[in-house]
Each structure stands twice: as structure tokens, then as C-alpha cells.
Design a protein around this motif. Structure first.
Motif, short mmCIF file in Angstrom:
data_model
loop_
_atom_site.label_atom_id
_atom_site.label_comp_id
_atom_site.label_asym_id
_atom_site.label_seq_id
_atom_site.Cartn_x
_atom_site.Cartn_y
_atom_site.Cartn_z
N UNK A 85 1.18 -6.33 2.55
CA UNK A 85 2.19 -6.18 3.60
C UNK A 85 3.31 -5.28 3.10
N UNK A 86 3.80 -4.42 3.97
CA UNK A 86 4.91 -3.55 3.59
C UNK A 86 5.95 -3.58 4.69
N UNK A 87 7.17 -3.28 4.31
CA UNK A 87 8.23 -3.22 5.30
C UNK A 87 9.38 -2.36 4.81
N UNK A 88 10.25 -2.00 5.76
CA UNK A 88 11.53 -1.40 5.44
C UNK A 88 12.53 -2.54 5.38
N UNK A 89 13.41 -2.53 4.40
CA UNK A 89 14.34 -3.65 4.26
C UNK A 89 15.70 -3.16 3.80
N UNK A 139 17.33 -10.80 -2.08
CA UNK A 139 17.59 -9.46 -2.61
C UNK A 139 17.44 -8.39 -1.55
N UNK A 140 16.66 -8.69 -0.52
CA UNK A 140 16.43 -7.71 0.55
C UNK A 140 16.25 -8.47 1.86
N UNK A 141 16.62 -7.81 2.95
CA UNK A 141 16.57 -8.48 4.26
C UNK A 141 15.83 -7.60 5.27
N UNK A 142 15.01 -8.25 6.08
CA UNK A 142 14.27 -7.52 7.10
C UNK A 142 13.97 -8.40 8.29
N UNK A 143 13.14 -7.87 9.20
CA UNK A 143 12.88 -8.56 10.47
C UNK A 143 11.39 -8.83 10.68
N UNK A 144 10.63 -8.92 9.59
CA UNK A 144 9.17 -9.04 9.76
C UNK A 144 8.56 -9.76 8.57
N UNK A 190 5.41 -5.48 -0.40
CA UNK A 190 6.34 -4.49 -0.94
C UNK A 190 7.34 -4.05 0.14
N UNK A 191 8.62 -4.01 -0.26
CA UNK A 191 9.67 -3.51 0.63
C UNK A 191 10.14 -2.15 0.15
N UNK A 192 10.45 -1.27 1.08
CA UNK A 192 11.18 -0.05 0.76
C UNK A 192 12.64 -0.30 1.13
N UNK A 193 13.52 -0.11 0.19
CA UNK A 193 14.95 -0.31 0.47
C UNK A 193 15.46 0.92 1.25
N UNK A 194 15.85 0.68 2.48
CA UNK A 194 16.19 1.82 3.37
C UNK A 194 17.67 1.92 3.67
N UNK A 210 17.99 6.30 10.48
CA UNK A 210 18.13 6.54 9.03
C UNK A 210 17.21 5.60 8.24
N UNK A 211 17.03 4.40 8.75
CA UNK A 211 16.13 3.44 8.11
C UNK A 211 14.70 3.99 8.12
N UNK A 212 14.27 4.50 9.27
CA UNK A 212 12.91 5.06 9.38
C UNK A 212 12.77 6.28 8.48
N UNK A 213 13.80 7.14 8.44
CA UNK A 213 13.73 8.35 7.60
C UNK A 213 13.62 7.97 6.13
N UNK A 214 14.38 6.97 5.70
CA UNK A 214 14.33 6.54 4.29
C UNK A 214 12.97 5.94 3.95
N UNK A 215 12.39 5.22 4.91
CA UNK A 215 11.06 4.64 4.68
C UNK A 215 10.02 5.76 4.57
#
Ligand code: HPA
Length: 271
Positions: A109-113, A205-210, A228-232, A248-253
């Protein structure tokens, strides 16, 4: 949801693909391009699959893709379903059970966080070593014995061997990885500075919605999980005119997706 509905979706996908997948991958916001690395892809839009919802989140495409990655047969979800989109949890997590019926043994599983650990910076990759699930538990309701037990263990939700292997690969690739705890909140608004501080204080350490719903359903079904999270964005500093912005979150991911892809491809090849 009726067991039959999972079967219907799985049968449809089976009729379109040749090899039985060993690994399932869920690609989060901005990370869908990873699917381009899949060799000999069969692309199935969610809209074709019985009982699947349609993804609406920004940075998310809506395809189920089968093929090989690192020589291993995989299925990938290019885009996931979020609770904040208004879907019930059984719809959010349906694809995981469908992947189980397709035969996967490992789920990635991956996400932007948002990074809330002050040592984290935009672009960092974080191995999820544990989570705090603040979304409704997807297993609420009658237990489906076809998948697992009423009270599944979550002490090692994130597979220790897969974490160790990812750390070895990162060293070889001279890639710096963070490791931490992911907390899932409903969203869709980003957190206030006081909320970021709160989650930092309670051990995230990181926060997301999924992610946590899919992980809980996967563990219930005995699937090994790597996350794995990408810190965005940086939810730990709010100096000056700092704000959080979805684009900006999507661009950083997107910017991190190649690095994450190389790591995950190698992890799958060696797992
Ligand atoms: N908060 C919640 N979800 C997120 C964030 C955030 O800061 N960044 C990316 N997804």
C-alpha cells in the motif's frame, strides 16, 4: 457485502487476465504513474468491474492493472477509494478482498501523507511500521468467515521481514528512508496546526486519509502487508504564509514516484 459480490468482481477480472497474481499494489495520490512500470499490462477500468465504485479523488486514476513487476505477476490499483468521497467502508475495501480471491499473498500500500515528525521533509519516503486507525473500522458488522476471524490480530500489521528487506534494498540503492507511524483521519480538510501538533504528541509521524482500512481488511484475510508513505507536505511547521494545497501534494507525490517505484519493484522481485 455478500460474498457473492466479491466473487463476481474476481471472476470478471480472472476472465481478463492470464497469470495468477502473487502481489497486490494500491497506488495512492500522485503515485499512479508507477503502474507504467508494469510489464505486459492488462488495464481494466473500475467502471467495467462488477460492484466496484468509481474513483473521484484528485491525482487518482481508476484502473485495475495486471501484469508483471520485477518478473512477478502483480495486480495494481491505479487509484483507490476514500472514505471522504462518501463510500461506505465495505466499498473502500472491496478491492482488497477481490485481490485475495485472485490469490495475492502480499499487499503493498502506498499513499501521500503529511509529515508531522519534525525530521521529515517533502519528498521523503517513509516505511509505515505501524498505524493509528482513526477511520471507522471496516470490519464492523457481521464477520465474513470466508476471509478471517472475528477479532484479527494487529500487533504486526506491517510485515517485519518485508520492512527489513526494504531497508536492505534502500541501503543498496543509497536511498534514505524514514520509518514511522501513519495515522489515518477522515479528511477531506487538511489538519489545523493544533491538530498536526496533537497527532505528533500522541505518537504519529505522518498523517493521511487512507490506507488503514485496506490494511485491516488485508490482515483479516491473512495477507502480508508492506506500506509506504511519500511525505508531500510538512505539517510540523507553519511559519510565514505556509498553507497546505492538494495540487502541491499531488505534485510532490509525482516527484517521488520514480524513487518509490524502483524500491517497490526490487522489493517485489525479492520478497
Ligand atoms: N493531511 C492529511 N492527508 C494528507 C496530508 C495531510 O497533511 N498530506 C497528504 N495527505
Amino acid at each position: 457485502m455478500d460474498f457473492q459480490k466479491y466473487q463476481q468482481a474476481a471472476e470478471y477480472i480472472k476472465s481478463k487476465i492470464s497469470a495468477q497474481p502473487r502481489v497486490g499494489i494500491i497506488l495512492g495520490s500522485g503515485l499512479g504513474n508507477l503502474a507504467d512500470e508494469i510489464a505486459n499490462p492488462t488495464v481494466i477500468p473500475y467502471s467495467e468491474i462488477p460492484n466496484f465504485a468509481h474513483s473521484t479523488a484528485i491525482g487518482h486514476k481508476g484502473n485495475f492493472i495486471s501484469g508483471t513487476l520485477g518478473g512477478v505477476p502483480v495486480v495494481a490499483m491505479q487509484g483507490r477509494f476514500h472514505y471522504y468521497e462518501g463510500y461506505p467502508m465495505e466499498v473502500v475495501t472491496l478491492p482488497v478482498r477481490v485481490m485475495k480471491l485472485l490469490g495475492i499473498e502480499i499487499l503493498i500500500v502506498s499513499n501521500a501523507a503529511g509529515g508531522i515528525n519534525p525530521n521529515f521533509h517533502v519528498g521523503d519516503l517513509m516505511i509505515i511500521r505501524d498505524h493509528i486507525n482513526m477511520l471507522p473500522n471496516p470490519l464492523i458488522g457481521p464477520n465474513d468467515e470466508n476471509f478471517g476471524v472475528r477479532f484479527p490480530d494487529m500487533t504486526r500489521a506491517y510485515d517485519r521481514e518485508l520492512i527489513a528487506l526494504a531497508e536492505t534494498i534502500a541501503q543498496e540503492q543509497k536511498l534514505t528512508l524514514q520509518k514511522g507511524v501513519y495515522v489515518s483521519l477522515t479528511g477531506p480538510s487538511y489538519e489545523t496546526p493544533a491538530e498536526y501538533k496533537y497527532w505528533q504528541t500522541v505518537g504519529a509521524d505522518a498523517v493521511g486519509m487512507s490506507t488503514t482500512p485496506e490494511v485491516i481488511v488485508a490482515r483479516h484475510a491473512g495477507i502480508r502487508v508492506f506500506g509506504m508513505s511519500v511525505i508531500t507536505n510538512e505539517g510540523w511547521h507553519f511559519e510565514g504564509d505556509y498553507t497546505n494545497d492538494g495540487d502541491e501534494v499531488v505534485a510532490a507525490a509525482n516527484a517521488a514516484s520514480k524513487r518509490m517505484g524502483a524500491l517497490i519493484a526490487e522489493l517485489i522481485a525479492r520478497a
